[in-house]
Design a protein around this motif. Structure first.
Motif, PDB file in Angstrom:
ATOM      1  N   ASN A  94       1.021  -0.866  -0.016  1.00 26.40           N
ATOM      2  CA  ASN A  94       0.105   0.017  -0.141  1.00 26.40           C
ATOM      3  C   ASN A  94       0.865   1.207   0.433  1.00 26.40           C
ATOM      4  O   ASN A  94       1.468   1.177   1.200  1.00 26.40           O
ATOM      5  CB  ASN A  94      -0.760  -0.083   1.386  1.00 26.40           C
ATOM      6  CG  ASN A  94      -1.902   1.231   0.973  1.00 26.40           C
ATOM      7  OD1 ASN A  94      -2.253   1.628   0.405  1.00 26.40           O
ATOM      8  ND2 ASN A  94      -1.999   1.266   2.478  1.00 26.40           N
ATOM      9  N   GLN A  96       1.235   5.534  -0.350  1.00 26.83           N
ATOM     10  CA  GLN A  96       0.832   6.768   0.256  1.00 26.83           C
ATOM     11  C   GLN A  96       1.307   7.939  -0.230  1.00 26.83           C
ATOM     12  O   GLN A  96       2.306   8.221   0.838  1.00 26.83           O
ATOM     13  CB  GLN A  96      -0.343   6.751   1.660  1.00 26.83           C
ATOM     14  CG  GLN A  96      -1.666   5.395   1.202  1.00 26.83           C
ATOM     15  CD  GLN A  96      -2.541   5.560   2.429  1.00 26.83           C
ATOM     16  OE1 GLN A  96      -2.476   6.344   3.335  1.00 26.83           O
ATOM     17  NE2 GLN A  96      -3.283   4.574   2.551  1.00 26.83           N
ATOM     18  N   GLU A  97       1.398   8.688  -0.973  1.00 24.45           N
ATOM     19  CA  GLU A  97       1.742  10.783  -0.607  1.00 24.45           C
ATOM     20  C   GLU A  97       1.727  10.795   0.223  1.00 24.45           C
ATOM     21  O   GLU A  97       0.026  11.544  -0.161  1.00 24.45           O
ATOM     22  CB  GLU A  97       2.206  10.707  -1.909  1.00 24.45           C
ATOM     23  CG  GLU A  97       2.711   9.539  -2.954  1.00 24.45           C
ATOM     24  CD  GLU A  97       2.613  10.300  -4.135  1.00 24.45           C
ATOM     25  OE1 GLU A  97       2.100  10.832  -4.708  1.00 24.45           O
ATOM     26  OE2 GLU A  97       3.915   9.443  -5.381  1.00 24.45           O
ATOM     27  N   SER A 106      -2.457   9.933  11.187  1.00 29.30           N
ATOM     28  CA  SER A 106      -2.381   9.005  11.041  1.00 29.30           C
ATOM     29  C   SER A 106      -2.785   7.993  12.325  1.00 29.30           C
ATOM     30  O   SER A 106      -2.137   8.578  13.462  1.00 29.30           O
ATOM     31  CB  SER A 106      -1.421   8.138  10.418  1.00 29.30           C
ATOM     32  OG  SER A 106       0.221   8.759  10.767  1.00 29.30           O
ATOM     33  N   LYS A 113      -5.014   7.825   6.071  1.00 32.04           N
ATOM     34  CA  LYS A 113      -6.138   8.358   5.620  1.00 32.04           C
ATOM     35  C   LYS A 113      -6.610   9.459   5.895  1.00 32.04           C
ATOM     36  O   LYS A 113      -5.942   9.831   7.031  1.00 32.04           O
ATOM     37  CB  LYS A 113      -7.710   7.517   5.771  1.00 32.04           C
ATOM     38  CG  LYS A 113      -7.798   6.146   5.925  1.00 32.04           C
ATOM     39  CD  LYS A 113      -8.934   5.702   5.984  1.00 32.04           C
ATOM     40  CE  LYS A 113      -8.983   5.724   7.783  1.00 32.04           C
ATOM     41  NZ  LYS A 113      -9.998   5.193   8.259  1.00 32.04           N
ATOM     42  N   THR A 114      -6.234  10.645   4.618  1.00 33.14           N
ATOM     43  CA  THR A 114      -6.054  11.925   5.032  1.00 33.14           C
ATOM     44  C   THR A 114      -7.902  12.355   5.152  1.00 33.14           C
ATOM     45  O   THR A 114      -8.656  12.277   4.489  1.00 33.14           O
ATOM     46  CB  THR A 114      -5.310  12.712   3.914  1.00 33.14           C
ATOM     47  OG1 THR A 114      -4.029  11.974   3.934  1.00 33.14           O
ATOM     48  CG2 THR A 114      -5.264  14.349   3.909  1.00 33.14           C
TER      49      THR A 114
END
Length: 186
Positions: A94, A96-97, A106, A113-114
């Motif tokens: 997974n 994520q940037e 987080s 998730k943002t």
């Protein structure tokens, strides 16, 4: 993605097949060594699995801007090493940037998730407001006699450390339902 003038962090979570941990560690050492040769690389941190807490490796990779990150992420070197390590993983990683304060929001053991920016800004403002008042009340009197710039330096170091390691992780957990509302079924 309009991130060209900001540092960018990539958070990669990977679950390693049981019994492949030693080979994975060697692979991770090599891909990390190669990534350091790319322009703009600011560092790599690895959070290893903890029994009973989380079973995945979390790799945190930082670059000085999005353009340099993209060069690494689309490089043949990275592609080569990903193919070399694919057999060590239970599933695709997974990736994520993130940039800025998003990392503060987080939750441990969960994919990053943002939340909406206004929610991050509001909670950050409240945390900073409370913390700066507490520090000014209890720490600043102990520092009297020091030059104002030194006092400011000490207070900001304490504040950032507390926000990063103590306050924001707890605030994120406390306001989890508000930050990440579950979609309601109709």
């Amino acid at each position: 993605m309009e991130q060209d003038d900001k540092s960018v962090t990539v958070v990669i979570t990977q679950v390693v097949k049981p019994g492949c941990e030693t080979a994975y560690e060697a692979w991770l050492k090599e891909i990390t060594r190669v990534s350091r040769t790319y322009v703009g690389h600011l560092g790599t941190n690895v959070i290893r699995p903890q029994v009973g807490v989380r079973n995945e490796y979390v790799i945190i990779l930082r670059f000085d801007d999005y353009k340099n990150l993209k060069v690494w992420m689309t490089s043949r070197d990275r592609e080569y090493w990903l193919n070399e390590g694919k057999h060590l993983l239970e599933s695709d990683p997974n990736v994520q940037e993130i940039c800025g304060l998003e990392a503060w929001f987080s939750l441990p053991g969960q994919p990053l998730k943002t939340p909406p920016r206004y929610k991050m800004a509001l909670l950050t403002w409240v945390a900073v407001y409370v913390l700066i008042n507490v520090l000014n009340t209890f720490i600043v009197p102990l520092l009297r006699g020091l030059p104002p710039l030194i006092i400011s330096l000490i207070i900001t170091i304490i504040m950032v450390a507390l926000l990063t390691y103590v306050v924001m992780p707890r605030v994120s957990r406390l306001f989890n339902r508000w930050l990440y509302p579950k979609s309601r079924k109709v």
